[in-house]
Design a protein around this motif. Sequence first.
Motif, PDB file in Angstrom:
ATOM      1  N   THR A  54      -8.714   3.692 -17.935  1.00 17.57           N
ATOM      2  CA  THR A  54      -8.076   4.236 -16.726  1.00 17.57           C
ATOM      3  C   THR A  54      -6.577   4.403 -16.983  1.00 17.57           C
ATOM      4  O   THR A  54      -5.961   3.611 -17.700  1.00 17.57           O
ATOM      5  CB  THR A  54      -8.304   3.325 -15.518  1.00 17.57           C
TER       6      THR A  54
ATOM      7  N   GLU B  58      -5.562   7.265 -12.378  1.00 18.57           N
ATOM      8  CA  GLU B  58      -6.195   8.312 -11.581  1.00 18.57           C
ATOM      9  C   GLU B  58      -6.504   7.836 -10.165  1.00 18.57           C
ATOM     10  O   GLU B  58      -6.543   8.633  -9.234  1.00 18.57           O
ATOM     11  CB  GLU B  58      -7.492   8.778 -12.258  1.00 18.57           C
ATOM     12  N   GLN B  59      -6.740   6.506 -10.000  1.00 18.58           N
ATOM     13  CA  GLN B  59      -6.993   5.920  -8.689  1.00 18.58           C
ATOM     14  C   GLN B  59      -5.903   4.892  -8.385  1.00 18.58           C
ATOM     15  O   GLN B  59      -5.348   4.280  -9.302  1.00 18.58           O
ATOM     16  CB  GLN B  59      -8.367   5.241  -8.664  1.00 18.58           C
ATOM     17  N   PRO B  60      -5.603   4.652  -7.086  1.00 19.18           N
ATOM     18  CA  PRO B  60      -4.514   3.733  -6.734  1.00 19.18           C
ATOM     19  C   PRO B  60      -4.700   2.316  -7.276  1.00 19.18           C
ATOM     20  O   PRO B  60      -3.718   1.640  -7.579  1.00 19.18           O
ATOM     21  CB  PRO B  60      -4.520   3.758  -5.199  1.00 19.18           C
ATOM     22  N   TRP B  61      -5.952   1.844  -7.407  1.00 18.11           N
ATOM     23  CA  TRP B  61      -6.169   0.464  -7.833  1.00 18.11           C
ATOM     24  C   TRP B  61      -5.963   0.259  -9.332  1.00 18.11           C
ATOM     25  O   TRP B  61      -5.851  -0.873  -9.801  1.00 18.11           O
ATOM     26  CB  TRP B  61      -7.572  -0.004  -7.439  1.00 18.11           C
ATOM     27  N   HIS B  62      -5.884   1.314 -10.113  1.00 17.21           N
ATOM     28  CA  HIS B  62      -5.730   1.174 -11.557  1.00 17.21           C
ATOM     29  C   HIS B  62      -4.448   0.446 -11.923  1.00 17.21           C
ATOM     30  O   HIS B  62      -4.446  -0.476 -12.755  1.00 17.21           O
ATOM     31  CB  HIS B  62      -5.744   2.549 -12.233  1.00 17.21           C
TER      32      HIS B  62
ATOM     33  N   TYR C 279      -4.294  -1.175 -15.386  1.00 22.17           N
ATOM     34  CA  TYR C 279      -5.043  -0.111 -16.035  1.00 22.17           C
ATOM     35  C   TYR C 279      -6.224  -0.650 -16.847  1.00 22.17           C
ATOM     36  O   TYR C 279      -6.250  -0.592 -18.088  1.00 22.17           O
ATOM     37  CB  TYR C 279      -4.124   0.719 -16.933  1.00 22.17           C
TER      38      TYR C 279
ATOM     39  N   ALA D 207       1.431   4.227  -6.043  1.00 18.94           N
ATOM     40  CA  ALA D 207       0.646   4.542  -4.848  1.00 18.94           C
ATOM     41  C   ALA D 207       1.183   3.769  -3.657  1.00 18.94           C
ATOM     42  O   ALA D 207       1.643   2.633  -3.794  1.00 18.94           O
ATOM     43  CB  ALA D 207      -0.819   4.189  -5.082  1.00 18.94           C
TER      44      ALA D 207
ATOM     45  N   ARG E 179      -3.013  -5.767  -2.393  1.00 22.86           N
ATOM     46  CA  ARG E 179      -3.735  -4.620  -2.939  1.00 22.86           C
ATOM     47  C   ARG E 179      -5.053  -5.020  -3.600  1.00 22.86           C
ATOM     48  O   ARG E 179      -5.973  -4.212  -3.695  1.00 22.86           O
ATOM     49  CB  ARG E 179      -2.862  -3.894  -3.977  1.00 22.86           C
TER      50      ARG E 179
ATOM     51  N   GLY F 179     -10.960  -0.687  -5.962  1.00 25.28           N
ATOM     52  CA  GLY F 179     -11.302   0.507  -5.213  1.00 25.28           C
ATOM     53  C   GLY F 179     -12.401   0.208  -4.215  1.00 25.28           C
ATOM     54  O   GLY F 179     -12.294  -0.704  -3.388  1.00 25.28           O
ATOM     55  N   GLN F 180     -13.510   0.955  -4.293  1.00 29.23           N
ATOM     56  CA  GLN F 180     -14.634   0.734  -3.384  1.00 29.23           C
ATOM     57  C   GLN F 180     -15.522  -0.437  -3.817  1.00 29.23           C
ATOM     58  O   GLN F 180     -16.401  -0.855  -3.063  1.00 29.23           O
ATOM     59  CB  GLN F 180     -15.474   2.010  -3.293  1.00 29.23           C
TER      60      GLN F 180
ATOM     61  N   TYR G  62     -20.232  -2.958  -2.613  1.00 29.04           N
ATOM     62  CA  TYR G  62     -19.777  -1.577  -2.716  1.00 29.04           C
ATOM     63  C   TYR G  62     -19.650  -0.975  -1.320  1.00 29.04           C
ATOM     64  O   TYR G  62     -20.582  -1.069  -0.507  1.00 29.04           O
ATOM     65  CB  TYR G  62     -20.742  -0.741  -3.558  1.00 29.04           C
TER      66      TYR G  62
END
Length: 369
Positions: free
Chosen positions: A70, A73-77, A82, A217, A262, A309-310, A339
């Motif tokens: 990663t 690409e996503q806020p949680w990375h 990463y 983010a 976060r 993330g999710q 999930y």
Amino acid sequence: MMRVTLRRYAGVGLVMGALAPQVAAGQQPARAVVVGAYAQGAFIIAHSPRVKHLVRAHPTGFELNLQHQTRGEQPWHACHRYPRVGLALLYYDYHTTTLGRSYGAGVYLSKSLWRTARQEVNFRLGGGLGWFSQAFDQSANHKNTFVSSRLNALILTRVEYDVALTNRLGLLAGLGLNHYSNGATTKPNLGINMPTLVLGLNVHSQRPFRPLDQPPAPAPAELGKLFLNLSTSVGYKQRNETDTRKYLVNSVTVAGGKRLNRKSNLLVGVEGFYDRSLRAELRDTARLDRPLPNVKKAGVFLGHELLFGQLAFSTHLGFYLYNPYKSNKFYYERIGLKYAFTNHLFGALDLKVHRGAADVLEFRLGAKL
């Protein structure tokens, strides 16, 4: 004049041609991936007197894996430094006719603990499924108290050190723990715990790692807010080796939570359990002249969710407050994966445990309010 102009354009073309490979080399690839192949050696922990006869041989195996790095690409990375998302394929030979061989596949996250341009230390955690060529059979393989079903859940943990041999090739050494269990759906299910030593090679498409160049983010909108979870679960379990019937287990949970940051949610809740296998157990052991105690249980728990993330990795510690039939200790643990399908609907796969022994594998569906 014409010749001078042509020479100038030709000169510019030569310069651009020389610069083009350098620009391309400086660009980030569309995907940063790592492909690995590792040899593995292991031993089996004799965690019960019932399995000491099975731990004389040392399993050996092989692993192939593919990891996606990663890059933001996503806020949680970024908040998880990463991590890599990986797929691992595992093969083990246990060098005994009782256990035979196993084939496994699992997905995992590999989180960076320390990273430089040429070296890195990572911690991976994941899960999947494992298939055994030999399982417990009362008449043909009664000594195999480790594995009672061919299909088992697989939990993977490992600490890895990767050092660059070339710009793309890395030497990897690791120390891990593999766990196989069917969650007490079939018994005997003492499960296999295998510390593993790993040595192999990684091929990196991008080294050193470079995250995407973008601003941080914004903080999640639910940060610091309270929420309520309502959920119910269903599971099946076998009572013992002689009673091969599958008994239904249900639970209902009400939990309040708070988004701490976060990466984390904190939970506290109450829940009730109905394990029908305990009813059958009581009928076998209780005196006929006495009424049977209630097998339903209720308790409170404190829990934590590590957010990706999710997806969330959840851990709970609970205490029984209502427990008329004391079939186990006064506390229980639960680990699982959750999930979020939407902002208000989630599903989870949980393993409920008593003192390290699997009690039931739960399939959960719930709503977040």
